[in-house]
Design a protein around this motif. Structure first.
Motif, PDB file in Angstrom:
ATOM      1  N   UNK A  64       0.917  -1.297  -0.061  1.00 34.17           N
ATOM      2  CA  UNK A  64       0.143  -0.033   0.183  1.00 34.17           C
ATOM      3  C   UNK A  64       0.783   1.357   0.056  1.00 34.17           C
ATOM      4  N   UNK A  65       2.197   1.231  -0.002  1.00 32.66           N
ATOM      5  CA  UNK A  65       2.837   2.197   0.034  1.00 32.66           C
ATOM      6  C   UNK A  65       3.153   3.170  -1.028  1.00 32.66           C
ATOM      7  N   UNK A  66       2.574   2.653  -1.959  1.00 35.15           N
ATOM      8  CA  UNK A  66       2.741   3.579  -3.266  1.00 35.15           C
ATOM      9  C   UNK A  66       1.470   4.671  -3.277  1.00 35.15           C
ATOM     10  N   UNK A  67       0.277   4.371  -2.326  1.00 32.30           N
ATOM     11  CA  UNK A  67      -0.844   5.232  -2.264  1.00 32.30           C
ATOM     12  C   UNK A  67      -0.479   6.629  -1.660  1.00 32.30           C
ATOM     13  N   UNK A  68       0.530   6.632  -0.930  1.00 31.71           N
ATOM     14  CA  UNK A  68       1.105   7.413  -0.212  1.00 31.71           C
ATOM     15  C   UNK A  68       2.346   8.292  -0.481  1.00 31.71           C
ATOM     16  N   UNK A  69       2.609   8.167  -1.932  1.00 35.79           N
ATOM     17  CA  UNK A  69       3.822   9.024  -2.613  1.00 35.79           C
ATOM     18  C   UNK A  69       3.628  10.006  -3.393  1.00 35.79           C
ATOM     19  N   UNK A  91       1.213  18.957   8.180  1.00 34.06           N
ATOM     20  CA  UNK A  91       0.522  17.598   9.015  1.00 34.06           C
ATOM     21  C   UNK A  91      -0.737  17.689   8.633  1.00 34.06           C
ATOM     22  N   UNK A  92      -1.489  18.740   8.604  1.00 31.88           N
ATOM     23  CA  UNK A  92      -2.894  19.101   8.201  1.00 31.88           C
ATOM     24  C   UNK A  92      -3.167  18.496   6.559  1.00 31.88           C
ATOM     25  N   UNK A  93      -2.277  19.010   5.656  1.00 33.22           N
ATOM     26  CA  UNK A  93      -2.276  18.825   4.400  1.00 33.22           C
ATOM     27  C   UNK A  93      -2.235  17.338   4.018  1.00 33.22           C
ATOM     28  N   UNK A  94      -1.066  16.727   4.650  1.00 28.16           N
ATOM     29  CA  UNK A  94      -0.860  15.069   4.724  1.00 28.16           C
ATOM     30  C   UNK A  94      -2.217  14.479   5.160  1.00 28.16           C
ATOM     31  N   UNK A  95      -2.660  14.744   6.337  1.00 27.61           N
ATOM     32  CA  UNK A  95      -3.702  14.035   6.729  1.00 27.61           C
ATOM     33  C   UNK A  95      -4.996  14.249   5.754  1.00 27.61           C
ATOM     34  N   UNK A  96      -5.258  15.702   5.429  1.00 31.53           N
ATOM     35  CA  UNK A  96      -6.308  15.652   4.522  1.00 31.53           C
ATOM     36  C   UNK A  96      -6.277  14.937   3.036  1.00 31.53           C
ATOM     37  N   UNK A  97      -4.963  14.915   2.519  1.00 25.97           N
ATOM     38  CA  UNK A  97      -4.876  14.310   1.397  1.00 25.97           C
ATOM     39  C   UNK A  97      -5.147  12.644   1.398  1.00 25.97           C
ATOM     40  N   UNK A  98      -4.229  12.244   2.756  1.00 27.12           N
ATOM     41  CA  UNK A  98      -4.577  10.833   3.051  1.00 27.12           C
ATOM     42  C   UNK A  98      -6.024  10.418   3.153  1.00 27.12           C
ATOM     43  N   UNK A 100      -8.639  11.860   1.663  1.00 25.76           N
ATOM     44  CA  UNK A 100      -9.159  11.771   0.033  1.00 25.76           C
ATOM     45  C   UNK A 100      -8.865  10.499  -0.385  1.00 25.76           C
ATOM     46  N   UNK A 101      -7.507  10.238  -0.550  1.00 24.96           N
ATOM     47  CA  UNK A 101      -7.211   9.098  -1.069  1.00 24.96           C
ATOM     48  C   UNK A 101      -7.655   7.693  -0.496  1.00 24.96           C
ATOM     49  N   UNK A 105     -13.179   5.246  -4.016  1.00 26.91           N
ATOM     50  CA  UNK A 105     -13.366   3.894  -4.043  1.00 26.91           C
ATOM     51  C   UNK A 105     -12.563   2.911  -4.893  1.00 26.91           C
ATOM     52  N   UNK A 106     -11.490   3.270  -5.590  1.00 27.41           N
ATOM     53  CA  UNK A 106     -10.568   2.397  -6.035  1.00 27.41           C
ATOM     54  C   UNK A 106      -9.558   1.902  -4.879  1.00 27.41           C
ATOM     55  N   UNK A 107      -9.484   2.397  -3.765  1.00 27.28           N
ATOM     56  CA  UNK A 107      -8.566   2.089  -2.689  1.00 27.28           C
ATOM     57  C   UNK A 107      -9.295   1.397  -1.567  1.00 27.28           C
TER      58      UNK A 107
END
Length: 129
Positions: A64-69, A91-98, A100-101, A105-107
């Motif tokens: 699952x690492x590629x999801x968060x690159x 930190x908020x930007x990373x959390x928000x993007x996480x 969303x990802x 539905x594909x994840x």
């Protein structure tokens, strides 16, 4: 008995490794060979036992690492020089993007693994906690 104890103490000070029966080791105290020797005596595969107890967590995390690159997850190399406000904002930007990802539905497979506890967010990217 006191004389015997005193002579043992003197010997221990003069030859610290003589009392333990092994040469001193900086990391194991002279016992480094015991665990590998015991593992060699096993009648079963230690790696299979470890897999049964721990599971394939490392493989799951790696899958699952590629999801968060990519941005904003890879922008932490100079974090030691960021202000507190900038650390918090990123930190908020990373959390928000996480989020969303994860909700994409594909994840779905990742979301289910995370909800089961197989994968922690701290393993995926630096959460700041």
């Amino acid at each position: 008995a006191a004389i015997l104890f005193a002579s043992r103490c003197q010997r221990a000070r003069a030859e610290p490794h003589a009392m333990s029966g092994a040469l001193p080791s900086p990391s194991s105290g002279g016992t480094a060979g015991i665990l590998p020797a015991e593992r060699a005596k096993c009648s079963f595969d230690v790696a299979k036992l470890k897999e049964m107890v721990v599971g394939r967590r490392n493989e799951t995390v790696a899958s699952f690492k590629p999801l968060f690159q990519g941005p904003p997850f890879d922008e932490t190399s100079l974090k030691d020089y960021w202000s507190y406000e900038e650390r918090f904002t990123r930190q908020l930007e990373r959390t928000t993007e996480a989020i969303v990802r994860i909700r994409d539905p594909k994840n779905r497979k990742f979301l289910m693994s995370h909800m089961k506890g197989s994968v922690r967010m701290g393993d995926m990217f630096e959460t700041g906690s």
